[in-house]
Scaffold this motif. Sequence first.
Motif, PDB file in Angstrom:
ATOM      1  N   SER A  22      21.107  40.906  57.497  1.00  0.00           N
ATOM      2  CA  SER A  22      20.521  42.170  57.052  1.00  0.00           C
ATOM      3  C   SER A  22      19.606  42.660  58.175  1.00  0.00           C
ATOM      4  O   SER A  22      18.855  41.844  58.740  1.00  0.00           O
ATOM      5  N   ASN A  24      17.030  44.299  57.790  1.00  0.00           N
ATOM      6  CA  ASN A  24      15.653  44.073  57.333  1.00  0.00           C
ATOM      7  C   ASN A  24      15.183  42.673  57.724  1.00  0.00           C
ATOM      8  O   ASN A  24      14.053  42.492  58.177  1.00  0.00           O
ATOM      9  N   GLY A  49      23.774  42.597  53.221  1.00  0.00           N
ATOM     10  CA  GLY A  49      22.986  43.824  53.113  1.00  0.00           C
ATOM     11  C   GLY A  49      22.290  43.888  51.759  1.00  0.00           C
ATOM     12  O   GLY A  49      22.872  43.560  50.727  1.00  0.00           O
ATOM     13  N   ARG A  52      18.003  48.016  46.681  1.00  0.00           N
ATOM     14  CA  ARG A  52      16.833  47.945  45.792  1.00  0.00           C
ATOM     15  C   ARG A  52      17.198  47.178  44.525  1.00  0.00           C
ATOM     16  O   ARG A  52      18.364  47.028  44.203  1.00  0.00           O
ATOM     17  N   TRP A  57      23.894  45.692  49.291  1.00  0.00           N
ATOM     18  CA  TRP A  57      24.304  46.948  49.947  1.00  0.00           C
ATOM     19  C   TRP A  57      25.558  46.616  50.749  1.00  0.00           C
ATOM     20  O   TRP A  57      25.493  45.979  51.801  1.00  0.00           O
ATOM     21  N   PHE A  67      20.231  50.423  59.566  1.00  0.00           N
ATOM     22  CA  PHE A  67      19.144  50.198  60.523  1.00  0.00           C
ATOM     23  C   PHE A  67      17.825  49.966  59.799  1.00  0.00           C
ATOM     24  O   PHE A  67      17.632  50.401  58.661  1.00  0.00           O
ATOM     25  N   SER A  68      16.933  49.266  60.502  1.00  0.00           N
ATOM     26  CA  SER A  68      15.603  48.987  59.951  1.00  0.00           C
ATOM     27  C   SER A  68      14.555  49.207  61.028  1.00  0.00           C
ATOM     28  O   SER A  68      14.797  48.948  62.210  1.00  0.00           O
ATOM     29  N   GLY A 136      14.249  49.828  55.758  1.00  0.00           N
ATOM     30  CA  GLY A 136      15.689  49.670  55.985  1.00  0.00           C
ATOM     31  C   GLY A 136      16.454  50.837  55.379  1.00  0.00           C
ATOM     32  O   GLY A 136      16.230  51.200  54.218  1.00  0.00           O
ATOM     33  N   THR A 137      17.350  51.412  56.164  1.00  0.00           N
ATOM     34  CA  THR A 137      18.068  52.611  55.732  1.00  0.00           C
ATOM     35  C   THR A 137      19.564  52.440  55.952  1.00  0.00           C
ATOM     36  O   THR A 137      19.993  52.004  57.024  1.00  0.00           O
TER      37      THR A 137
HETATM   38  C1  BTN Z   1      19.218  51.046  47.919  1.00  0.00           C
HETATM   39  O1  BTN Z   1      19.527  50.185  47.101  1.00  0.00           O
HETATM   40  O2  BTN Z   1      19.352  52.239  47.664  1.00  0.00           O
HETATM   41  C2  BTN Z   1      18.660  50.662  49.262  1.00  0.00           C
HETATM   42  C3  BTN Z   1      19.727  50.321  50.226  1.00  0.00           C
HETATM   43  C4  BTN Z   1      19.193  49.976  51.610  1.00  0.00           C
HETATM   44  C5  BTN Z   1      20.286  49.544  52.548  1.00  0.00           C
HETATM   45  C6  BTN Z   1      19.789  49.370  53.966  1.00  0.00           C
HETATM   46  S1  BTN Z   1      21.108  49.114  55.110  1.00  0.00           S
HETATM   47  C7  BTN Z   1      19.965  48.679  56.351  1.00  0.00           C
HETATM   48  C8  BTN Z   1      18.890  47.841  55.682  1.00  0.00           C
HETATM   49  N1  BTN Z   1      19.276  46.463  55.643  1.00  0.00           N
HETATM   50  C9  BTN Z   1      19.466  46.021  54.400  1.00  0.00           C
HETATM   51  O3  BTN Z   1      19.810  44.862  54.097  1.00  0.00           O
HETATM   52  N2  BTN Z   1      19.228  47.000  53.527  1.00  0.00           N
HETATM   53  C10 BTN Z   1      18.826  48.217  54.204  1.00  0.00           C
END
Ligand code: BTN
Length: 261
Positions: A22, A24, A49, A52, A57, A67-68, A136-137
């Motif tokens: 991840s 993050n 990934g 929330r 993910w 990306f984070s 993290g996005t």
């Molecule tokens: C959500 O559940 O809406 C949040 C999702 C966030 C995903 C991003 S992808 C980059 C970063 N690394 C992760 O493991 N999660 C965030």
Amino acid sequence: MQTLLAGCPFGSPLVALEDVDSTNLEICRMRQRGAPEGALAVAESQNCGRGRRGRTWVSPPGENLYFSLLACPRLPAARAPLVTLVMGLAVAEALESMGFLPGLKWPNDVVLRGKKACGILTEWHADGDGYFLVVGTGINVNQTSFPEGLEGKATSMVLERLSQREGFFQREPVLALVLRRFSDFYETLEQDGDLSRLRGRYEKYLVNTGRAVEVLDPKGSWKGVAEGISDGGELIVRDGSGGVRLVYAGEVSVRGVYGYV
Ligand code: BTN
């Protein structure tokens, strides 16, 4: 990527990976090695990934942005959730500048035509006397199909584009647009300590306004109608008895009573 980000406070040092658990987690490892605010981890795919509320993910290779960022905001910890809202706003404005009609589902889902195109997971970590954030996005850029269960709820830029132009999107320029906007908004947020100067811009995209929402509070869910956000980033909701309640972004999330939005 370095050229696209020249002069941008967020994006350096940059670690770009083929595959990672991840991004993050990668930022946490970078922090342990002494990375400063602004550090960026980007990956082609994630095998773990995180979303929330403990969700996964799904992060297939070569299609999307994962990306984070490392942020050490000069803000009280209670205001840290505002950094997430500011990232949502940065993504929304970046997409609008590319010809999309994005919306924001409070606190930080970016939607295109009512479906989720971007999710943000901010994780808070204690650090010496203070704290740091991992923002993290995930932006669905070129993904054309989604796993069962997400169809109807998730979408991507390539599926929602309004222009006639064909082909896939280059991901790096999208990332650069987002990071530049995020840097500007982050600076404003640190100066003000709240969203007073950004709230109007956020509310322009807020899809919850005027809609029935269910507030998923661990202490008990309740329903009301969303009216906007406060300078503190709380969702303003009028409850069944006509009273106005502020919903704090750090604790709860909301869902539409009549669908995802
Ligand atoms: C959500 O559940 O809406 C949040 C999702 C966030 C995903 C991003 S992808 C980059 C970063 N690394 C992760 O493991 N999660 C965030």
